[in-house]
Design a protein around this motif. Structure first.
Motif, PDB file in Angstrom:
ATOM      1  N   ALA A   1       0.856  -1.184   0.000  1.00 20.93           N
ATOM      2  CA  ALA A   1       0.000   0.000   0.000  1.00 20.93           C
ATOM      3  C   ALA A   1       0.891   1.233   0.000  1.00 20.93           C
ATOM      4  N   GLN A   2       0.653   2.130  -0.914  1.00 15.92           N
ATOM      5  CA  GLN A   2       1.438   3.367  -0.990  1.00 15.92           C
ATOM      6  C   GLN A   2       0.754   4.470  -0.200  1.00 15.92           C
ATOM      7  N   VAL A   3       1.505   5.111   0.677  1.00 13.11           N
ATOM      8  CA  VAL A   3       1.015   6.273   1.413  1.00 13.11           C
ATOM      9  C   VAL A   3       2.063   7.378   1.282  1.00 13.11           C
ATOM     10  N   LEU A   4       1.695   8.470   0.613  1.00 13.56           N
ATOM     11  CA  LEU A   4       2.592   9.614   0.441  1.00 13.56           C
ATOM     12  C   LEU A   4       2.155  10.728   1.385  1.00 13.56           C
ATOM     13  N   LEU A   5       3.104  11.265   2.141  1.00 13.59           N
ATOM     14  CA  LEU A   5       2.771  12.227   3.185  1.00 13.59           C
ATOM     15  C   LEU A   5       3.551  13.525   3.026  1.00 13.59           C
ATOM     16  N   THR A   6       2.963  14.606   3.522  1.00 15.34           N
ATOM     17  CA  THR A   6       3.677  15.865   3.723  1.00 15.34           C
ATOM     18  C   THR A   6       3.646  16.184   5.212  1.00 15.34           C
ATOM     19  N   ALA A   7       4.384  17.190   5.621  1.00 14.73           N
ATOM     20  CA  ALA A   7       4.428  17.555   7.037  1.00 14.73           C
ATOM     21  C   ALA A   7       3.038  17.884   7.571  1.00 14.73           C
ATOM     22  N   ALA A   8       2.212  18.527   6.751  1.00 19.74           N
ATOM     23  CA  ALA A   8       0.875  18.914   7.208  1.00 19.74           C
ATOM     24  C   ALA A   8       0.022  17.690   7.546  1.00 19.74           C
ATOM     25  N   ASP A   9       0.267  16.583   6.879  1.00 15.91           N
ATOM     26  CA  ASP A   9      -0.488  15.362   7.172  1.00 15.91           C
ATOM     27  C   ASP A   9      -0.189  14.840   8.570  1.00 15.91           C
ATOM     28  N   LEU A  10       0.986  15.163   9.088  1.00 17.28           N
ATOM     29  CA  LEU A  10       1.386  14.683  10.403  1.00 17.28           C
ATOM     30  C   LEU A  10       1.221  15.732  11.491  1.00 17.28           C
ATOM     31  N   HIS A  11       1.147  16.994  11.106  1.00 17.35           N
ATOM     32  CA  HIS A  11       1.126  18.069  12.097  1.00 17.35           C
ATOM     33  C   HIS A  11      -0.242  18.713  12.272  1.00 17.35           C
ATOM     34  N   THR A  12      -1.150  18.517  11.310  1.00 16.21           N
ATOM     35  CA  THR A  12      -2.513  19.031  11.449  1.00 16.21           C
ATOM     36  C   THR A  12      -3.344  17.966  12.153  1.00 16.21           C
ATOM     37  N   PRO A  13      -3.947  18.272  13.314  1.00 14.22           N
ATOM     38  CA  PRO A  13      -4.591  17.228  14.121  1.00 14.22           C
ATOM     39  C   PRO A  13      -5.570  16.344  13.361  1.00 14.22           C
ATOM     40  N   GLU A  14      -6.465  16.948  12.586  1.00  9.88           N
ATOM     41  CA  GLU A  14      -7.463  16.137  11.892  1.00  9.88           C
ATOM     42  C   GLU A  14      -6.820  15.229  10.860  1.00  9.88           C
ATOM     43  N   ARG A  15      -5.871  15.771  10.091  1.00  8.80           N
ATOM     44  CA  ARG A  15      -5.204  14.964   9.073  1.00  8.80           C
ATOM     45  C   ARG A  15      -4.332  13.887   9.713  1.00  8.80           C
ATOM     46  N   ARG A  16      -3.704  14.224  10.826  1.00 11.71           N
ATOM     47  CA  ARG A  16      -2.892  13.254  11.556  1.00 11.71           C
ATOM     48  C   ARG A  16      -3.749  12.063  12.003  1.00 11.71           C
ATOM     49  N   THR A  17      -4.955  12.347  12.460  1.00 13.21           N
ATOM     50  CA  THR A  17      -5.871  11.284  12.873  1.00 13.21           C
ATOM     51  C   THR A  17      -6.244  10.397  11.690  1.00 13.21           C
ATOM     52  N   HIS A  18      -6.505  11.012  10.543  1.00  8.70           N
ATOM     53  CA  HIS A  18      -6.851  10.228   9.350  1.00  8.70           C
ATOM     54  C   HIS A  18      -5.681   9.340   8.923  1.00  8.70           C
ATOM     55  N   VAL A  19      -4.459   9.890   8.966  1.00 10.64           N
ATOM     56  CA  VAL A  19      -3.273   9.094   8.608  1.00 10.64           C
ATOM     57  C   VAL A  19      -3.133   7.908   9.552  1.00 10.64           C
ATOM     58  N   SER A  20      -3.281   8.179  10.849  1.00 11.27           N
ATOM     59  CA  SER A  20      -3.169   7.118  11.850  1.00 11.27           C
ATOM     60  C   SER A  20      -4.212   6.029  11.615  1.00 11.27           C
ATOM     61  N   ASN A  21      -5.452   6.448  11.374  1.00 12.04           N
ATOM     62  CA  ASN A  21      -6.524   5.470  11.155  1.00 12.04           C
ATOM     63  C   ASN A  21      -6.260   4.609   9.918  1.00 12.04           C
ATOM     64  N   THR A  22      -5.824   5.255   8.842  1.00 12.71           N
ATOM     65  CA  THR A  22      -5.558   4.516   7.604  1.00 12.71           C
ATOM     66  C   THR A  22      -4.431   3.512   7.793  1.00 12.71           C
ATOM     67  N   LEU A  23      -3.343   3.948   8.433  1.00 12.77           N
ATOM     68  CA  LEU A  23      -2.198   3.059   8.619  1.00 12.77           C
ATOM     69  C   LEU A  23      -2.539   1.903   9.562  1.00 12.77           C
ATOM     70  N   HIS A  24      -3.274   2.195  10.625  1.00 12.21           N
ATOM     71  CA  HIS A  24      -3.680   1.115  11.526  1.00 12.21           C
ATOM     72  C   HIS A  24      -4.577   0.099  10.802  1.00 12.21           C
ATOM     73  N   ARG A  25      -5.444   0.600   9.923  1.00 12.43           N
ATOM     74  CA  ARG A  25      -6.315  -0.310   9.172  1.00 12.43           C
ATOM     75  C   ARG A  25      -5.487  -1.197   8.237  1.00 12.43           C
TER      76      ARG A  25
END
Length: 255
Positions: free
Chosen positions: A98-122
Motif C-alpha cells: 500500500a502506498q502512502v505519500l505524506l507531507t508535514a501537514a499530514d502529520l502536524h494538522t490534528p485532523e489529518r494526523r488522525t486520518h493518517v493514523s486510522n488509515t495506517l492502523h487499518r
C-alpha cells in the motif's frame, strides 16, 4: 496487532551510486528480508526513499537535481517506478503493498494526523499488506516538508506507537570517530551527536547527523532504534531477535 517495526531504507541503499537508478538486487534482498519478518509474525511498515533517485535516469541527469521543479518531476517518475518494483517483488511472497505519500501537514494538522493514523492502523491490521511510506516529493515544497525520511520514519513510528525503528544505511551503524569501529550500544544519544559526519551521496538527502536527530526524537518517544547496514538486510531478523554486533542500538527512554 502484533508489535510494529518501522524500517526505513535510504536512497543509498536502494539505488546505484554510479547513476542513481534503482538497484534491483538490493531491492530483492530487502523485500525478501521484510517478507521473512512478516512470515515470522512481525508487523512491518517500510519508509522508502529512492523516488527522486529512481527518476533521475529518465531525465538523463548525472546527479541529484539541484532545482526544486526538476526534483519534483524526478520524484513523480521515480515514485511510480519504485512502487511498481515493490509490488512485483512482494507479490512473490503473496504480500500486497500500500502506498502512502505524506507531507508535514499530514502529520502536524490534528485532523489529518488522525486520518493518517486510522488509515495506517487499518492497513496494518491486514497480515498480508505491507504499507510503504514516502514523503510526497512531487508536491512538497520547503514549508510542507517533513525534512527527510529519517525524520519521517521517526514521526510515523511515534504516531503508530511502534516498538522498534530500524534506519538502514550504507554502513553497519554508528562508527566511533576515534577508532572507526562500530558502536554497538548507545544508552544516551546525546553523548554521540558529535560523532556524525554529515556526508551525503549524490542521490541522497540525509546523512548520519539527520539520522541521529531522528534517533533522539524516537528514543525520547519510547522507541528503540537501530542503525544498520541496508545492503545486508538478511541481518534484520537477528537485529530484532537481539543479536549483537549487527547494528548500533539506541535504548528507548522509559516512559
Amino acid at each position: 496487532m502484533e508489535t510494529l517495526t518501522v524500517i526505513k531504507a535510504g536512497t543509498g541503499v536502494l539505488t546505484r551510486t554510479s547513476d542513481g537508478t534503482l538497484d534491483g538486487a538490493a531491492l530483492v534482498r530487502l523485500v525478501t528480508a521484510i517478507a521473512g519478518l512478516v512470515e515470522s509474525g512481525h508487523r512491518c511498515l517500510l519508509v522508502s526513499s529512492g523516488a527522486v533517485g529512481a527518476g533521475v535516469s529518465a531525465f538523463g541527469l548525472g546527479g541529484y537535481p539541484s532545482d526544486l521543479t526538476t526534483k519534483q518531476a524526478c520524484a513523480a517518475v521515480g515514485q511510480a517506478r519504485l512502487m511498481h518494483t515493490y509490488e512485483s517483488l512482494f507479490r512473490n511472497f503473496d504480500l500486497a503493498v500500500a502506498q502512502v505519500l505524506l507531507t508535514a501537514a499530514d502529520l502536524h494538522t490534528p485532523e489529518r494526523r488522525t486520518h493518517v493514523s486510522n488509515t495506517l492502523h487499518r492497513l496494518l491490521a491486514e497480515p498480508n499488506i505491507v504499507p510503504i511510506i514516502n514523503e510526497n516529493d512531487s508536491v512538497a515544497v520547503e514549508e510542507l516538508r517533513v525534512g527527510d525520511n529519517d525524520m519521517l520514519s521517526s514521526q510515523v513510528a511515534t504516531l503508530l506507537g511502534a516498538k522498534t525503528l530500524i534506519l538502514l544505511t550504507s554502513v553497519d551503524g554508528l562508527l566511533s570517530p576515534e577508532t572507526n569501529e562500530l558502536v554497538k550500544e548507545v544508552p544516551d544519544v546525546n553523548a554521540v551527536l558529535g560523532y556524525a559526519k554529515d556526508e551525503r551521496g549524490r542521490f541522497s538527502i540525509g546523512g548520519m547527523a539527520s539520522k541521529l536527530q531522528a534517533v533522539k526524537n524516537s528514543v525520547d518517544a519510547g522507541i528503540t532504534v537501530h542503525i544498520a547496514h541496508g545492503r545486508k538486510p538478511e541481518r534484520l531478523a537477528g537485529i530484532l531477535a537481539g543479536m549483537q554486533g549487527l547494528s548500533t542500538r539506541f535504548e528507548a527512554k522509559a516512559g
